[in-house]
Design a protein around this motif. Structure first.
Motif, PDB file in Angstrom:
ATOM      1  N   ALA A  12       0.845  -1.197   0.000  1.00 14.11           N
ATOM      2  CA  ALA A  12       0.000   0.000   0.000  1.00 14.11           C
ATOM      3  C   ALA A  12       0.876   1.242   0.000  1.00 14.11           C
ATOM      4  O   ALA A  12       1.888   1.298   0.689  1.00 14.11           O
ATOM      5  CB  ALA A  12      -0.912  -0.004   1.216  1.00 14.11           C
ATOM      6  N   GLY A  13       0.476   2.262  -0.755  1.00 15.57           N
ATOM      7  CA  GLY A  13       1.233   3.497  -0.855  1.00 15.57           C
ATOM      8  C   GLY A  13       2.249   3.511  -1.972  1.00 15.57           C
ATOM      9  O   GLY A  13       2.940   4.520  -2.147  1.00 15.57           O
ATOM     10  N   GLN A  14       2.353   2.439  -2.747  1.00 17.53           N
ATOM     11  CA  GLN A  14       3.301   2.388  -3.859  1.00 17.53           C
ATOM     12  C   GLN A  14       2.792   3.276  -5.002  1.00 17.53           C
ATOM     13  O   GLN A  14       1.648   3.207  -5.398  1.00 17.53           O
ATOM     14  CB  GLN A  14       3.467   0.944  -4.364  1.00 17.53           C
ATOM     15  CG  GLN A  14       4.398   0.838  -5.554  1.00 17.53           C
ATOM     16  CD  GLN A  14       5.828   1.245  -5.208  1.00 17.53           C
ATOM     17  OE1 GLN A  14       6.343   0.836  -4.186  1.00 17.53           O
ATOM     18  NE2 GLN A  14       6.444   2.056  -6.044  1.00 17.53           N
ATOM     19  N   VAL A  15       3.669   4.185  -5.513  1.00 26.97           N
ATOM     20  CA  VAL A  15       3.299   5.064  -6.618  1.00 26.97           C
ATOM     21  C   VAL A  15       3.247   4.244  -7.898  1.00 26.97           C
ATOM     22  O   VAL A  15       4.219   3.580  -8.284  1.00 26.97           O
ATOM     23  CB  VAL A  15       4.302   6.211  -6.765  1.00 26.97           C
ATOM     24  CG1 VAL A  15       3.926   7.090  -7.953  1.00 26.97           C
ATOM     25  CG2 VAL A  15       4.337   7.055  -5.484  1.00 26.97           C
ATOM     26  N   VAL A  16       2.117   4.278  -8.564  1.00 26.17           N
ATOM     27  CA  VAL A  16       1.931   3.539  -9.819  1.00 26.17           C
ATOM     28  C   VAL A  16       2.093   4.495 -11.003  1.00 26.17           C
ATOM     29  O   VAL A  16       2.730   4.145 -12.003  1.00 26.17           O
ATOM     30  CB  VAL A  16       0.527   2.881  -9.828  1.00 26.17           C
ATOM     31  CG1 VAL A  16       0.266   2.215 -11.161  1.00 26.17           C
ATOM     32  CG2 VAL A  16       0.419   1.882  -8.684  1.00 26.17           C
TER      33      VAL A  16
END
Length: 824
Positions: A597-601
């Motif tokens: 969670a919180g990973q920039v895509v």
């Protein structure tokens, strides 16, 4: 034989009736006893056996007043059946005894029962009236007796014995003798003489109390009106009246009004005024007095040389019996007067006088004379006001009105000159003559604007022909010398876009030659020009004409007329995937299953051609609704994972992202982002494929950026994030300081004060997106929640002297209604 037995039976019955016992049974019961109260055991007292009362038919015979009691059939007791009221049964009779006949039918016998109803204190003393009014003359002597009607009490004995008390009084007391005739023995005794002038009405309370326990009472108010007697003589408010009157006064002149007061009332206070019988015949011939008003008027002709003072004795007499009177003296002093006043004539007048006339110019010729002689005939002359004119004496009785100072028609356009003449009499007499001197105009004043710089706010996209402002120049000259016409000086345009170039001000605005209204020639576009500065020239119609200038600064206020636009972006790789744009308006990105969670895509980039709040963008996920695996930063536009990605999320996620600005109404643009979920190895190959395609020159027209996966990339991102947060915080604090300064500073200081025009604009707050053009922007906050600030200080010249006199200084800017409404 049968007849004989019947006769015997009748005789036996008569004998039985006469053989009734001669003894009586007596009972006593209090009045108001409750129904069912046992008065006495009647059957037992009559000698009947227990239980025989009903069989032998024991009952009461008499009715009427005895109906309030009855015989109980079962017990043979005498009980109360209804309310017993002693006052209703017996009135004031005492004792109250009821005689009852009791009949026993088996065998027939008649008994006499006496029932005494005893009294209780259930009636309070009452007066016949609640208020008794009577009058006592203030001349009544102490000891005078005034009978009163007493109260009555329906009870008897001690319950009916009444005592009286009177409320405290210094003038009367109560006399009550205890006898049978209560009303005759009750009276008021006067112990101190009454004075109507001190207290005209006395109000006392008479209380009657009976002797019961507890005692009951009743009250009556006594209203004593004090009748007036003629015991006060009229009194003048002054014993001596001093009057001064000029000789030669006309007959009928009111000299003085004497006044006397009488504290009595009615006819005893009616006063008539008359001269005392001791006055001389000269006084009677020279003066008269009004008997009702006390007015002393002049009847003859006063002459100071014959008699210089008079003493008049006046009497004030009332109409009482016998009448009383008061006296005063009127001392009248006759004043000597100067009988003839000076006279002034204007023999020659040369008007109007030009405002550029030199000092010494003769305006008028005057002639002065006085018919008196000696000191009373010597006349002194002066002119008022003392400037700018003066008097020059040519010879005895002749004067010239000359100009001593330069004139200014704009300051005073006409003079009311007063020539004052005074003789040498004692007291002196004066005469005046007014001379009106108008001043003619010359063109010696140039038109002047109230402000050197007019600052105007105008919204962009305004209609062509809309009024932007109204300038006004004042020319204190009159007629053609003060008639002003306005024209536009072809100045430049400030704050224009470089692509537009420099255009003349007349292509944007025009000025009405007569009214000074500034009109918009075409709609203004904030993206084209932010500040429009030009000069307005005012020229009068004098000969030669004079002119004045003023600078007008029109600040164009931005409106939300541009929608956000997505920017093209280069392709980048990152942990878990990359993004590539295949079709305009549709974005592609890759993410690995298991990404935290919180990973920039990806990152969406957009700009807005507007400024301020209108260019402040926010990003929202429109689809899918609810809780999806991805979310977008409200102001950053970064698409991140909302939770860890799972295989259950499917191979592909489609996001519809809406980009909105903060304008009113808000404008928006949408972008579609397709995120493919792959394994970690596939993500790496996709990233490498994306890199190769990028290196081969593939560049999408709409794009998104994906966050880096390496540790160094993450560190760089964190550093830039900290820098961005610090920058945003600094801008926010700066905006708060400026907002507080604008709040505490006087509002007039925003649009006034010396110095060049200055703009301070906080156009980027938080994570605002900004325009690509590096041009000046004007930020105006209309809503209470916006923190945009605008501070500008145009130059204002000192107001002209004429404007100060007319009270036009300090009235603020002259703005159009639209511009005035936008200045907060």
């Amino acid at each position: 034989m049968v007849v004989s037995w019947g006769l015997v039976l009748r005789v036996a019955l008569v004998q039985a009736a006469w053989s009734v016992g001669v003894g009586q049974v007596r009972y006593s019961v209090p009045e108001e006893a409750k129904a069912g109260t046992v008065v006495g055991r009647l059957a037992q007292d009559l000698g009947l056996e227990a239980g025989d009362a009903e069989w032998r038919r024991l009952r009461l015979v008499s009715q009427g007043r005895g109906s309030s009691v009855e015989v109980s059939g079962a017990s043979g007791a005498l009980v109360v059946s209804s309310r017993l009221d002693r006052e209703e049964l017996c009135g004031k009779s005492a004792p109250c005894a009821l005689r009852l006949e009791v009949l026993v039918e088996r065998p027939l016998r008649v008994f006499h029962v006496e029932l005494e109803v005893t009294d209780i204190n259930d009636n309070a003393p009452i007066f016949r009236v609640n208020e008794e009014a009577f009058s006592i003359a203030e001349s009544s002597l102490p000891g005078s007796r005034f009978p009163l009607e007493g109260a009555s009490d329906a009870d008897v004995g001690a319950n009916g014995q009444i005592s009286y008390t009177l409320s405290p009084s210094d003038h009367v007391t109560l006399d009550h003798q205890d006898n049978n005739d209560q009303s005759a023995s009750l009276a008021l005794i006067l112990v101190k003489p009454l004075d109507r002038e001190t207290v005209p009405v006395h109000r006392l309370v008479l209380t009657a109390s009976d002797g019961g326990r507890p005692s009951l009472s009743g009250t009556m108010e006594l209203v004593i009106s004090v009748l007036d007697s003629n015991d006060n003589a009229p009194q003048f408010n002054q014993s001596i009246y001093n009057v001064k009157v000029l000789e030669g006064s006309e007959p009928g002149t009111l000299l003085i009004t004497v006044s006397a007061t009488d504290f009595d009332e009615g006819i005893n206070s009616e006063i008539i005024y008359l001269f005392s019988r001791h006055i001389t015949a000269e006084v009677k011939e020279m003066f008269s007095i009004d008997g009702n008003k006390g007015e002393i008027r002049l009847k003859g002709k006063l002459d100071y040389e014959e008699m210089d003072n008079y003493e008049i004795m006046v009497e004030a007499r009332d109409k009482g019996s016998p009448p009383l009177s008061g006296h005063c003296k009127v001392v009248l002093e006759v004043l000597d007067v100067n009988d003839n006043a000076p006279e002034v004539w204007v023999t020659s007048l040369s008007v109007p006088v030009s405002e550029d006339a030199p000092p010494g110019t003769v305006v008028a010729l005057l002639s002065v004379s006085d018919r008196d002689s000696g000191a009373n005939g010597r006349v002194r002359c002066a002119v008022w006001p003392s400037s700018p004119f003066g008097l020059v004496s040519r010879f005895a009785g002749s004067y010239s009105l000359v100009l001593r100072e330069a004139l200014d028609r704009e300051r005073v356009w006409e003079y009311e000159v007063e020539v004052r003449a005074e003789d040498g009499g004692s007291p002196p007499l004066r005469a005046t003559r007014g001379v009106r001197v108008p001043v003619s105009d010359v063109n010696d004043n140039a038109p002047s604007f109230l402000q050197a710089v007019y600052t105007v706010l105008a919204r962009e996209n305004n209609a062509a022909g809309a009024e932007l402002a109204r300038v006004w120049a004042r020319d204190p000259d009159e007629a053609g010398n003060g008639r002003v016409s306005y024209s536009l000086w072809e100045g430049g345009v400030g704050g224009a876009s470089p692509s537009v170039g420099r255009r003349a001000a007349s292509s944007y605005v025009s000025v009405d030659a007569e009214s000074g209204r500034v009109w918009a020639v075409q709609p203004l576009d904030y993206e084209e020009v932010q500040v429009l500065q030009f000069e307005v020239r005012a020229v009068d119609a004098g000969d030669p004409p004079l002119c004045g200038n003023a600078t007008v600064q029109v600040f164009v206020v931005d409106e939300n007329d541009n929608a956000p636009a997505l920017l093209p972006s280069s392709v980048g790789g990152g942990w878990g995937g990359s993004s590539v744009e295949a079709v305009p308006g549709s974005l592609w990105a890759w993410a690995s299953w298991g990404a935290p969670a919180g990973q920039v895509v990806a990152k969406i980039r957009a700009v807005d051609a507007d400024s301020g709040y209108n260019a402040w963008l926010r990003y929202e996920v429109w689809e899918p609704r609810g809780k999806g695996p991805f979310r977008v930063g409200l102001y950053s536009g970064e698409v991140t994972t909302a939770r860890a990605l799972e295989e259950a999320d499917g191979p592909r996620q489609r996001l519809v992202i809406v980009v909105r600005d903060h304008g009113e109404p808000s404008r928006s643009a949408t972008a579609t982002l397709s995120v493919s979920l792959v394994e970690g190895g596939e993500s790496s190959s996709s990233s490498s494929g994306s890199s190769s395609s990028s290196s081969s020159g593939v560049r999408p027209s709409w794009g998104a950026e994906v966050g880096a996966a390496s540790a160094s990339g993450a560190s760089a991102t964190n550093v830039w994030l900290v820098v961005a947060i610090c920058a945003v915080s600094s801008l926010f604090l700066l905006a708060l300081v400026l907002y507080g300064a604008s709040r505490w500073a006087p509002r007039a200081a925003v649009l006034s004060g010396p110095g060049p025009a200055t703009l301070v604009c906080a156009s980027e707050v938080g994570s605002w997106s900004y325009s690509q053009r590096q041009s000046r922007s004007l930020c105006v906050a209309e809503g209470a929640g916006k923190s945009d600030l605008m501070v500008f200080s145009p130059n204002f010249p000192p107001p002209p002297a004429a404007a100060v006199e007319n009270g036009s200084v300090g009235k603020g800017l002259s703005l159009s209604p639209l511009a005035s409404g936008m200045v907060r």
